[in-house]
Design an enzyme around this catalytic site. Structure first.
Site, mmCIF file in Angstrom:
data_model
loop_
_atom_site.group_PDB
_atom_site.id
_atom_site.type_symbol
_atom_site.label_atom_id
_atom_site.label_comp_id
_atom_site.label_asym_id
_atom_site.label_seq_id
_atom_site.Cartn_x
_atom_site.Cartn_y
_atom_site.Cartn_z
ATOM 1 N N GLY A 158 -6.701 -8.848 -18.212
ATOM 2 C CA GLY A 158 -6.288 -10.198 -17.826
ATOM 3 C C GLY A 158 -4.918 -10.272 -17.175
ATOM 4 N N PHE A 207 -4.390 -3.557 -27.837
ATOM 5 C CA PHE A 207 -5.239 -3.371 -29.001
ATOM 6 C C PHE A 207 -6.617 -3.041 -28.476
ATOM 7 C CE2 PHE A 207 -6.494 -5.260 -33.341
ATOM 8 C CZ PHE A 207 -6.045 -4.132 -34.000
ATOM 9 N N GLU A 208 -6.868 -1.789 -28.201
ATOM 10 C CA GLU A 208 -8.112 -1.387 -27.555
ATOM 11 C C GLU A 208 -8.761 -0.265 -28.347
ATOM 12 O OE1 GLU A 208 -9.241 -3.194 -25.232
ATOM 13 O OE2 GLU A 208 -7.472 -4.240 -24.469
ATOM 14 N N ALA A 219 0.127 -5.398 -32.189
ATOM 15 C CA ALA A 219 1.451 -5.827 -31.721
ATOM 16 C C ALA A 219 2.182 -6.709 -32.735
ATOM 17 C CB ALA A 219 1.320 -6.578 -30.405
ATOM 18 N N TYR A 237 -1.025 -22.528 -20.377
ATOM 19 C CA TYR A 237 -1.972 -23.248 -19.533
ATOM 20 C C TYR A 237 -1.861 -24.736 -19.835
ATOM 21 C CZ TYR A 237 -6.186 -24.800 -17.248
ATOM 22 O OH TYR A 237 -7.061 -25.471 -16.433
ATOM 23 N N TYR A 275 -7.839 -28.324 -24.751
ATOM 24 C CA TYR A 275 -6.794 -27.328 -24.502
ATOM 25 C C TYR A 275 -5.393 -27.881 -24.795
ATOM 26 C CZ TYR A 275 -4.911 -22.932 -23.155
ATOM 27 O OH TYR A 275 -4.278 -21.717 -23.218
ATOM 28 N N LYS A 319 0.750 -23.465 -27.756
ATOM 29 C CA LYS A 319 1.461 -23.331 -26.476
ATOM 30 C C LYS A 319 2.745 -24.158 -26.479
ATOM 31 C CE LYS A 319 -1.301 -20.433 -24.473
ATOM 32 N NZ LYS A 319 -0.896 -19.035 -24.382
HETATM 33 P P1 NAD Z 1 -6.897 -11.143 -22.324
HETATM 34 O O1 NAD Z 1 -7.843 -11.290 -23.452
HETATM 35 O O2 NAD Z 1 -7.430 -10.654 -21.022
HETATM 36 O O3 NAD Z 1 -5.685 -10.134 -22.751
HETATM 37 C C1 NAD Z 1 -5.197 -10.040 -24.040
HETATM 38 C C2 NAD Z 1 -4.326 -8.809 -24.214
HETATM 39 O O4 NAD Z 1 -3.766 -8.840 -25.527
HETATM 40 C C3 NAD Z 1 -5.068 -7.466 -24.083
HETATM 41 O O5 NAD Z 1 -4.221 -6.527 -23.466
HETATM 42 C C4 NAD Z 1 -5.288 -7.050 -25.553
HETATM 43 O O6 NAD Z 1 -5.390 -5.641 -25.757
HETATM 44 C C5 NAD Z 1 -4.000 -7.587 -26.156
HETATM 45 N N1 NAD Z 1 -4.090 -7.831 -27.601
HETATM 46 C C6 NAD Z 1 -4.864 -8.726 -28.264
HETATM 47 N N2 NAD Z 1 -4.605 -8.673 -29.592
HETATM 48 C C7 NAD Z 1 -3.636 -7.734 -29.767
HETATM 49 C C8 NAD Z 1 -2.937 -7.227 -30.892
HETATM 50 N N3 NAD Z 1 -3.155 -7.689 -32.113
HETATM 51 N N4 NAD Z 1 -2.029 -6.241 -30.681
HETATM 52 C C9 NAD Z 1 -1.782 -5.749 -29.443
HETATM 53 N N5 NAD Z 1 -2.392 -6.216 -28.341
HETATM 54 C C10 NAD Z 1 -3.309 -7.186 -28.494
HETATM 55 O O7 NAD Z 1 -6.192 -12.543 -22.191
HETATM 56 P P2 NAD Z 1 -5.537 -13.382 -20.995
HETATM 57 O O8 NAD Z 1 -6.477 -14.477 -20.637
HETATM 58 O O9 NAD Z 1 -4.989 -12.510 -19.926
HETATM 59 O O10 NAD Z 1 -4.351 -14.097 -21.780
HETATM 60 C C11 NAD Z 1 -3.016 -13.668 -21.747
HETATM 61 C C12 NAD Z 1 -2.114 -14.886 -21.865
HETATM 62 O O11 NAD Z 1 -2.294 -15.699 -20.693
HETATM 63 C C13 NAD Z 1 -2.424 -15.770 -23.066
HETATM 64 O O12 NAD Z 1 -1.217 -16.284 -23.586
HETATM 65 C C14 NAD Z 1 -3.240 -16.890 -22.455
HETATM 66 O O13 NAD Z 1 -3.201 -18.086 -23.202
HETATM 67 C C15 NAD Z 1 -2.525 -17.031 -21.124
HETATM 68 N N6 NAD Z 1 -3.278 -17.771 -20.076
HETATM 69 C C16 NAD Z 1 -4.585 -17.468 -19.805
HETATM 70 C C17 NAD Z 1 -5.268 -18.216 -18.840
HETATM 71 C C18 NAD Z 1 -6.718 -17.948 -18.511
HETATM 72 O O14 NAD Z 1 -7.355 -18.778 -17.899
HETATM 73 N N7 NAD Z 1 -7.253 -16.791 -18.880
HETATM 74 C C19 NAD Z 1 -4.610 -19.235 -18.124
HETATM 75 C C20 NAD Z 1 -3.269 -19.477 -18.402
HETATM 76 C C21 NAD Z 1 -2.611 -18.739 -19.391
#
Ligand code: NAD
Length: 387
Positions: free
Chosen positions: A52, A74-75, A112, A224, A234, A243
Site C-alpha cells: 500500500g 508484519f509479513e 511494530a 483519510y 469513515y 485518525k
Molecule cells: P496496507 O494494509 O496496504 O499496509 C499496512 C502495512 O502495515 C503493511 O506494510 C503491513 O505489513 C504493516 N503492518 C500491519 N500490522 C503491523 C504490525 N503489527 N507490525 C508491523 N507492521 C505491520 O495499508 P494502507 O492502505 O497502505 O494503509 C496505510 C495507511 O494509509 C493507514 O494509516 C491508512 O489509514 C492510510 N490511508 C489509506 C487509504 C486507502 O484508501 N487505502 C487512504 C488514505 C489513508
C-alpha cells in the site's frame, strides 16, 4: 509450485512472487521518473513499508530520491504449501533491486507495536545509518497487543447512530443495502489504541531517546477524510476517531521533539485495508470511474511521488497535507454523488469501475499482471535478508 489466487472475503490468501516483483518494478519506474525532484531526506525509516501507501513511500524515497530505507513490516514467509504474503514478495523484490543499484534497503519483520521490534530497529539504525531524517508511519493493523498481553482490536463502525446506505457485493456485483451498527465506547477506545497516534508517539520517543533521530526530522502519518457520503462510516466513525487522535499526535510530536510531524490526507485506493471497510468499495469503484474519465486517477506510487516532490510544504488550514485534492475536486465529487444515487445492480457498469477495482485487488497479490506466465512453476520460497 503453480500459484493461483485464492480469494476469501476481502483477502487473497495466496500471492505470486513474479507478479509482486512486476508490480514493484512498475512502481520503481514511476519513482525513477521523479529523480531529482524528490525533496525528502536520505535516511528513512518506514513503519509498514511492505504494501500500500508505505511500500509506495519507500519506493518513492529510495528510487526517486536515492534514500537509504529501513522497513518494518508484519509479513509471513512461505512455508510448505503456503505462499509468502504479498508484502514479503514486494519487499524481496524491492531489496533485490536496491542492492543492484547500491542503495541500502533492509527490513525487520515483526510486530511494530512491540518494544522488541523498536529496539531491533534502533540497533539497526545505529549500526547501519547512524540516524534517520525521515520516519513514515504507515501501519494499518487490525489489532495491537500491549506489553501486558491485552489485545485491542480496531472496529470499522459508526459512532452514535446506525448508518444504512448502499453497498456492493464485489463478488456478484449486486448493489444492496448495508446497516452499520455503532461502536461501543470500548470499541472506539480500542480502535484509537490500534490506529490512533499512541504507537507513532512511542516510536518517535524511542528513536529520540536513543539519539537516532536527526534534529528536525520529517515524520509522516497517513489519514483519510473523504466526502460526506462516507463520513458516517469513515471520518465520523470509529476509524475517524483514531485518525483524529493521529492528527493531535502530529501537533504534540512537533512541539515535544522539534520534529516536523505531519498528517498527509491521501486518496481512497484499493489496498488490503480499505477493501475491508463497509460502503468504501462501492465508493472507490465509482470514484475510479469518475477519476479515470477525468484523467486524474492516481495509484499509491503516483500519490507518494507527488507527496515527496511537490506537497511536503503545502498545507490546508489545519496544517495537513492534502493528497486527496483531485479526489475531493468538486467536479469529481458531483459525478460520484450522481452515480451513487443512480447506481443499481442492472446499471452498475455505467457508473462503477468494477473491473478497475478487481484489477487493483488482484495486482496487490501479484496476479493478473501482463507478461507473467501464471502456469509456470515458481519457487514460492523467496528469502529476505533481515537487518
Ligand atoms: P496496507 O494494509 O496496504 O499496509 C499496512 C502495512 O502495515 C503493511 O506494510 C503491513 O505489513 C504493516 N503492518 C500491519 N500490522 C503491523 C504490525 N503489527 N507490525 C508491523 N507492521 C505491520 O495499508 P494502507 O492502505 O497502505 O494503509 C496505510 C495507511 O494509509 C493507514 O494509516 C491508512 O489509514 C492510510 N490511508 C489509506 C487509504 C486507502 O484508501 N487505502 C487512504 C488514505 C489513508
Amino acid at each position: 509450485m503453480v500459484i493461483e489466487p485464492k480469494v476469501r472475503g476481502f483477502i487473497c490468501t495466496t500471492a505470486h512472487p513474479t507478479g509482486c516483483k512486476k508490480a514493484v518494478e512498475e512502481q520503481i519506474a514511476v519513482a525513477k521518473s521523479y529523480a531529482g525532484k524528490i525533496r525528502a531526506g536520505k535516511k528513512a525509516l518506514i513503519i509498514g513499508g511492505s504494501t500500500g501507501y508505505g511500500l509506495a513511500s519507500r519506493i518513492a524515497l529510495a528510487f526517486g530520491g536515492g534514500a537509504a530505507t529501513l522497513n518494518v513490516m508484519f509479513e509471513r514467509p512461505a512455508a510448505g504449501v503456503r505462499t509468502a504474503t504479498a508484502g514479503w514478495y514486494n519487499t524481496a523484490a524491492l531489496e533485490e533491486r536496491a542492492r543492484e543499484e547500491g542503495l541500502y534497503a533492509k527490513s525487520i519483520n515483526g510486530d511494530a507495536f512491540s518494544a522488541e521490534i523498536k529496539e531491533r530497529v534502533i540497533a539497526a539504525i545505529k549500526r547501519d545509518l547512524g540516524k534517520v531524517d525521515t520516519v513514515v508511519y504507515s501501519l494499518a493493523a487490525p489489532r495491537r497487543t500491549m506489553p501486558d498481553g491485552t489485545v485491542y482490536s480496531s472496529a470499522l463502525k459508526t459512532v452514535g447512530d446506525v448508518f444504512t446506505d448502499k453497498t456492493i457485493d464485489m463478488r456478484t456485483g449486486e448493489v444492496g443495502e448495508v446497516s452499520v451498527t455503532p461502536a461501543t465506547e470500548e470499541e472506539i477506545d480500542a480502535t484509537v489504541k490500534v490506529m490512533g497516534g499512541e504507537d507513532w508517539a512511542d516510536w518517535i520517543a524511542a528513536l529520540d531517546n536513543a539519539g537516532v533521530l536527526e534534529k528536525g526530522a520529517l515524520t509522516l502519518a497517513y489519514s483519510y477524510i473523504g466526502p460526506t457520503l462516507t463520513h458516517p462510516i469513515y471520518r465520523d466513525g470509529s476509524i475517524g476517531m483514531a485518525k483524529r487522535d493521529l492528527y493531535y499526535t502530529a501537533k504534540a510530536l512537533t512541539k515535544k521533539y522539534g520534529v516536523n510531524a505531519r498528517i498527509s490526507v491521501n486518496k481512497a485506493l484499493v489496498t488490503q485495508s480499505s477493501s475491508a471497510i463497509p460502503v468504501v468499495p462501492l465508493y472507490i469503484s465509482l470514484l475510479y470511474k469518475a477519476m479515470k474519465a477525468a484523467n486524474v486517477h492516481e495509484g499509491c506510487i503516483e500519490q507518494m511521488c507527488r507527496l515527496f516532490s511537490d506537497k511536503l510544504n503545502v498545507f490546508d488550514d489545519e496544517g495537513q497535507i492534502r493528497l486527496d485534492d483531485y479526489e475531493m475536486d468538486e467536479k469529481i465529487q458531483s459525478a460520484v454523488k450522481k452515480a451513487w444515487q443512480a447506481v443499481r445492480t442492472d446499471n452498475l457498469s455505467e457508473y462503477a469501475d468494477l473491473d478497475g477495482y478487481w484489477h487493483d485487488f488482484y495486482r496487490m497479490f501479484g496476479f493478473r499482471a501482463d507478461g507473467v506466465d501464471y502456469s509456470a512453476d515458481v519457487d514460492a520460497d523467496v528469502p529476505i535478508a533481515e537487518a
